[in-house]
Design a protein around this motif. Structure first.
Motif, PDB file in Angstrom:
ATOM      1  N   PHE A 357       0.826  -1.210   0.000  1.00 48.95           N
ATOM      2  CA  PHE A 357       0.000   0.000   0.000  1.00 48.95           C
ATOM      3  C   PHE A 357       0.859   1.258   0.000  1.00 48.95           C
ATOM      4  CE2 PHE A 357      -2.486   3.151   2.567  1.00 48.95           C
ATOM      5  CZ  PHE A 357      -3.451   3.410   1.615  1.00 48.95           C
ATOM      6  N   ALA A 358       1.910   1.263   0.808  1.00 45.33           N
ATOM      7  CA  ALA A 358       2.795   2.429   0.865  1.00 45.33           C
ATOM      8  C   ALA A 358       3.435   2.684  -0.498  1.00 45.33           C
ATOM      9  CB  ALA A 358       3.874   2.227   1.932  1.00 45.33           C
ATOM     10  N   ALA A 359       3.823   1.619  -1.192  1.00 44.79           N
ATOM     11  CA  ALA A 359       4.432   1.778  -2.508  1.00 44.79           C
ATOM     12  C   ALA A 359       3.435   2.359  -3.510  1.00 44.79           C
ATOM     13  CB  ALA A 359       4.946   0.425  -3.001  1.00 44.79           C
ATOM     14  N   ALA A 360       2.173   1.913  -3.446  1.00 40.57           N
ATOM     15  CA  ALA A 360       1.153   2.443  -4.356  1.00 40.57           C
ATOM     16  C   ALA A 360       0.909   3.923  -4.101  1.00 40.57           C
ATOM     17  CB  ALA A 360      -0.147   1.653  -4.206  1.00 40.57           C
ATOM     18  N   CYS A 361       0.818   4.295  -2.835  1.00 37.63           N
ATOM     19  CA  CYS A 361       0.584   5.709  -2.507  1.00 37.63           C
ATOM     20  C   CYS A 361       1.767   6.572  -2.916  1.00 37.63           C
ATOM     21  CB  CYS A 361       0.296   5.863  -1.017  1.00 37.63           C
ATOM     22  SG  CYS A 361      -1.299   5.199  -0.496  1.00 37.63           S
ATOM     23  N   GLU A 362       2.980   6.062  -2.706  1.00 40.17           N
ATOM     24  CA  GLU A 362       4.165   6.815  -3.103  1.00 40.17           C
ATOM     25  C   GLU A 362       4.204   6.991  -4.625  1.00 40.17           C
ATOM     26  OE1 GLU A 362       9.065   6.635  -2.777  1.00 40.17           O
ATOM     27  OE2 GLU A 362       7.834   5.065  -1.852  1.00 40.17           O
ATOM     28  N   LYS A 363       3.911   5.927  -5.345  1.00 37.36           N
ATOM     29  CA  LYS A 363       3.895   6.008  -6.802  1.00 37.36           C
ATOM     30  C   LYS A 363       2.852   7.002  -7.292  1.00 37.36           C
ATOM     31  CE  LYS A 363       3.286   3.213 -10.966  1.00 37.36           C
ATOM     32  NZ  LYS A 363       3.018   1.863 -11.512  1.00 37.36           N
ATOM     33  N   ALA A 364       1.674   7.033  -6.608  1.00 39.05           N
ATOM     34  CA  ALA A 364       0.594   7.932  -7.009  1.00 39.05           C
ATOM     35  C   ALA A 364       0.800   9.356  -6.513  1.00 39.05           C
ATOM     36  CB  ALA A 364      -0.741   7.404  -6.487  1.00 39.05           C
ATOM     37  N   TYR A 418     -10.560  11.246  -4.341  1.00 37.27           N
ATOM     38  CA  TYR A 418      -9.647  11.143  -5.486  1.00 37.27           C
ATOM     39  C   TYR A 418      -8.251  10.708  -5.057  1.00 37.27           C
ATOM     40  CZ  TYR A 418      -8.138  16.110  -4.697  1.00 37.27           C
ATOM     41  OH  TYR A 418      -7.653  17.301  -4.188  1.00 37.27           O
ATOM     42  N   HIS A 419      -7.849  10.977  -3.819  1.00 38.65           N
ATOM     43  CA  HIS A 419      -6.605  10.375  -3.323  1.00 38.65           C
ATOM     44  C   HIS A 419      -6.705   8.853  -3.373  1.00 38.65           C
ATOM     45  CE1 HIS A 419      -4.724  14.053  -2.280  1.00 38.65           C
ATOM     46  NE2 HIS A 419      -5.328  14.263  -1.110  1.00 38.65           N
ATOM     47  N   LEU A 420      -7.846   8.314  -2.932  1.00 41.56           N
ATOM     48  CA  LEU A 420      -8.048   6.864  -2.960  1.00 41.56           C
ATOM     49  C   LEU A 420      -7.993   6.340  -4.385  1.00 41.56           C
ATOM     50  CD1 LEU A 420      -8.860   4.141  -1.675  1.00 41.56           C
ATOM     51  CD2 LEU A 420     -11.262   4.854  -1.911  1.00 41.56           C
ATOM     52  N   ALA A 421      -8.696   6.983  -5.297  1.00 40.36           N
ATOM     53  CA  ALA A 421      -8.728   6.510  -6.687  1.00 40.36           C
ATOM     54  C   ALA A 421      -7.334   6.500  -7.301  1.00 40.36           C
ATOM     55  CB  ALA A 421      -9.667   7.382  -7.514  1.00 40.36           C
ATOM     56  N   ASN A 422      -6.530   7.521  -7.027  1.00 37.83           N
ATOM     57  CA  ASN A 422      -5.172   7.572  -7.576  1.00 37.83           C
ATOM     58  C   ASN A 422      -4.302   6.465  -6.993  1.00 37.83           C
ATOM     59  OD1 ASN A 422      -5.290   9.765  -9.413  1.00 37.83           O
ATOM     60  ND2 ASN A 422      -5.358  11.197  -7.699  1.00 37.83           N
ATOM     61  N   ALA A 423      -4.479   6.163  -5.701  1.00 36.55           N
ATOM     62  CA  ALA A 423      -3.728   5.067  -5.103  1.00 36.55           C
ATOM     63  C   ALA A 423      -4.123   3.731  -5.696  1.00 36.55           C
ATOM     64  CB  ALA A 423      -3.940   5.056  -3.579  1.00 36.55           C
ATOM     65  N   LEU A 424      -5.407   3.557  -5.991  1.00 41.63           N
ATOM     66  CA  LEU A 424      -5.884   2.310  -6.584  1.00 41.63           C
ATOM     67  C   LEU A 424      -5.329   2.122  -7.998  1.00 41.63           C
ATOM     68  CD1 LEU A 424      -9.617   2.174  -5.401  1.00 41.63           C
ATOM     69  CD2 LEU A 424      -7.624   1.001  -4.417  1.00 41.63           C
ATOM     70  N   VAL A 425      -5.255   3.201  -8.764  1.00 41.91           N
ATOM     71  CA  VAL A 425      -4.655   3.112 -10.098  1.00 41.91           C
ATOM     72  C   VAL A 425      -3.204   2.640 -10.005  1.00 41.91           C
ATOM     73  CG1 VAL A 425      -3.856   4.456 -12.073  1.00 41.91           C
ATOM     74  CG2 VAL A 425      -6.148   4.814 -11.199  1.00 41.91           C
ATOM     75  N   ALA A 426      -2.441   3.235  -9.109  1.00 44.83           N
ATOM     76  CA  ALA A 426      -1.032   2.860  -8.957  1.00 44.83           C
ATOM     77  C   ALA A 426      -0.910   1.389  -8.545  1.00 44.83           C
ATOM     78  CB  ALA A 426      -0.359   3.776  -7.936  1.00 44.83           C
ATOM     79  N   PHE A 427      -1.801   0.944  -7.675  1.00 41.81           N
ATOM     80  CA  PHE A 427      -1.773  -0.464  -7.251  1.00 41.81           C
ATOM     81  C   PHE A 427      -2.093  -1.405  -8.421  1.00 41.81           C
ATOM     82  CE2 PHE A 427      -4.582  -4.003  -5.939  1.00 41.81           C
ATOM     83  CZ  PHE A 427      -3.640  -4.798  -5.303  1.00 41.81           C
ATOM     84  N   LEU A 428      -3.131  -1.085  -9.186  1.00 47.23           N
ATOM     85  CA  LEU A 428      -3.528  -1.947 -10.290  1.00 47.23           C
ATOM     86  C   LEU A 428      -2.481  -1.975 -11.414  1.00 47.23           C
ATOM     87  CD1 LEU A 428      -7.361  -1.194 -10.634  1.00 47.23           C
ATOM     88  CD2 LEU A 428      -6.266  -3.233  -9.632  1.00 47.23           C
ATOM     89  N   GLU A 429      -1.750  -0.880 -11.556  1.00 49.15           N
ATOM     90  CA  GLU A 429      -0.677  -0.852 -12.551  1.00 49.15           C
ATOM     91  C   GLU A 429       0.457  -1.802 -12.201  1.00 49.15           C
ATOM     92  OE1 GLU A 429      -0.734   3.777 -14.160  1.00 49.15           O
ATOM     93  OE2 GLU A 429       0.525   3.220 -12.449  1.00 49.15           O
ATOM     94  N   GLY A 430       0.569  -2.094 -10.883  1.00 48.28           N
ATOM     95  CA  GLY A 430       1.672  -2.955 -10.450  1.00 48.28           C
ATOM     96  C   GLY A 430       2.979  -2.221 -10.409  1.00 48.28           C
TER      97      GLY A 430
END
Length: 430
Positions: A357-364, A418-430
């Motif tokens: 989760f931390a990696a997804a948020c950092e990426k986003a 929208y913070h949540l949505a951006n984090a979810l995009v980063a997670f789904l991108e891998g």
């Protein structure tokens, strides 16, 4: 640092308000989700049909649940899944099988309490009716009476002088809404809803109807930094999940198969064919593997490499009751999505999930924070532990911090969706 500009901004929150208003029941939420997926190029597949190995976006609907996934070009049978999970249902009042009754010249509607609502939040509100009607031929139609037709009136203070020292509501006696005056006639309510839905009342064989507050979502605060609205638990997550899935379906060379799993009946334990305890998600994942030519070994490899972010709302620190929160964890509105932790597995998060989760948020490029319960307070739960245990998938519980959870009208920060949505995009991108 973010690898790319965030995809979503305040326009996402504006769109969320539209989604909330248009989704007064799980069935409407699923229909609206399906419509958005169709616009993104996804196509519906039937559970009763044979599935093929074609690539692209697909989705399955069952009642108040929807599972959608995107198969990229070159995906192998053992390609792992990246899953974002949520639920479509919210605590409310639901119409009983024999709804027409009344007392003292008032016409009322018999309702049953669904989930664990804040009962007092339903008092003295303008209420509509929504859900689905099942016709004699087996077809179903959505119904939405989105105007004031019901009300649960509170007893005047003159007749209950101690009400401000503690109010106790009896679920059977005190929560039955009124909807008019005069004599009670059996069949009146369903005839009314059928007419509103444009069908003949004689064709209606069954119904799944519920009450909803008709007040529209709205920005709140001097600087519009807060959002008030109904059913944020958990349509905030459903809306963010579908937006994220649609966004990543446009990307080339996805290393995972992104999946949206939005279940019904989370608020009463997920024990349903459309709930997280049911077989729906497992069936879809398995059939997806087999449709691409895989077997049991491929399915086992795919699930072993899969990760799920289970997104549901959590508690923001309450300024009037801060002692009810853990003293070192005070999630705040607009502080970004929350990581939900409970060592007794009420949430599925562990240290490795925290890293994902931390990696997804950092990426986003979005902030994030952590929620854990006060040790003296019971902890709620989500579809996260169910998903982890049922499918053997590494699962992380996250969400948006809010106040007034399970109220007819909840409150969150207007940036957090929208913070949540951006984090979810980063997670789904891998």
């Amino acid at each position: 640092m973010s690898s790319a500009p965030p995809r979503f901004d305040r326009g996402h929150t504006d769109d969320l308000m539209t989604f909330l208003a248009a989704s007064p029941s799980p069935y409407h939420a699923v229909a609206n989700t399906a419509e958005r997926l169709e616009k993104a190029g996804f196509r519906k597949v039937e559970e009763t049909a044979a599935w093929d190995a074609t690539t692209g976006g697909k989705y399955v609907v069952r009642g108040g649940a929807i599972i959608a996934w995107y198969v990229p070009e070159g995906a192998a049978p053992h390609t792992p899944f990246r899953i974002v999970g949520a639920h479509t249902d919210s605590p409310n009042l639901r119409v009983k099988p024999r709804p027409d009754f009344g007392r003292e010249g008032w016409r009322q509607v018999a309702v049953e309490i669904y989930g664990g609502p804040l009962l007092n939040s339903w008092l003295d509100r303008d209420l509509g009716l929504a859900g689905r009607l099942t016709l004699r031929d087996g077809s179903q139609v959505l119904a939405n009476v989105d105007r004031p037709v019901l009300r649960v009136p509170q007893l005047a203070v003159h007749l209950d002088r101690g009400v401000n020292d503690g109010m106790k509501l009896e679920r059977q006696r005190h929560m039955q809404p009124i909807w008019g005056l005069g004599e009670v006639h059996e069949g009146d309510l369903i005839s009314f809803v059928a007419e509103e839905a444009g069908v003949d009342a004689e064709d209606v064989a069954g119904w799944d109807l519920m009450v909803h507050a008709v007040e529209a979502p709205a920005y709140l605060g001097r600087d519009r930094e807060l959002l008030a609205g109904p059913r944020m638990d958990n349509l905030i997550s459903v809306h963010a999940c579908v937006a994220a899935l649609a966004a990543v379906s446009t990307l080339p060379d996805l290393p995972y198969i992104p999946v949206l799993a939005a279940f019904d009946h989370e608020e009463n334990g997920s024990e349903a064919d459309t709930g997280a305890h049911g077989p729906l998600l497992g069936n879809v994942l398995e059939r997806s593997v087999y449709a691409r030519g895989g077997g049991y070994e491929d399915k086992a490899r795919a699930l072993a490499g899969s990760v799920c972010l289970s997104s549901d709302v959590g508690h923001a620190v309450h300024p009037n009751y801060s002692e009810r929160h853990d003293p070192t964890h005070h999630p705040r509105p607009n502080g970004g999505p929350i990581l939900k932790v409970n060592v007794n597995q009420r949430y599925a998060t562990d240290g490795s999930g925290r890293a994902v989760f931390a990696a997804a948020c950092e990426k986003a490029g979005v902030p994030w924070q952590t929620f854990v319960s006060n040790n003296d307070m019971p902890c709620g739960t989500t579809i996260g532990p169910i998903t982890a245990a049922r499918h053997g998938i590494s699962t992380v519980d996250i969400g948006v911090a809010c106040l007034s959870m399970h109220s007819a009208r909840e409150l969150c920060g207007s940036d957090d969706p929208y913070h949540l949505a951006n984090a979810l995009v980063a997670f789904l991108e891998g």
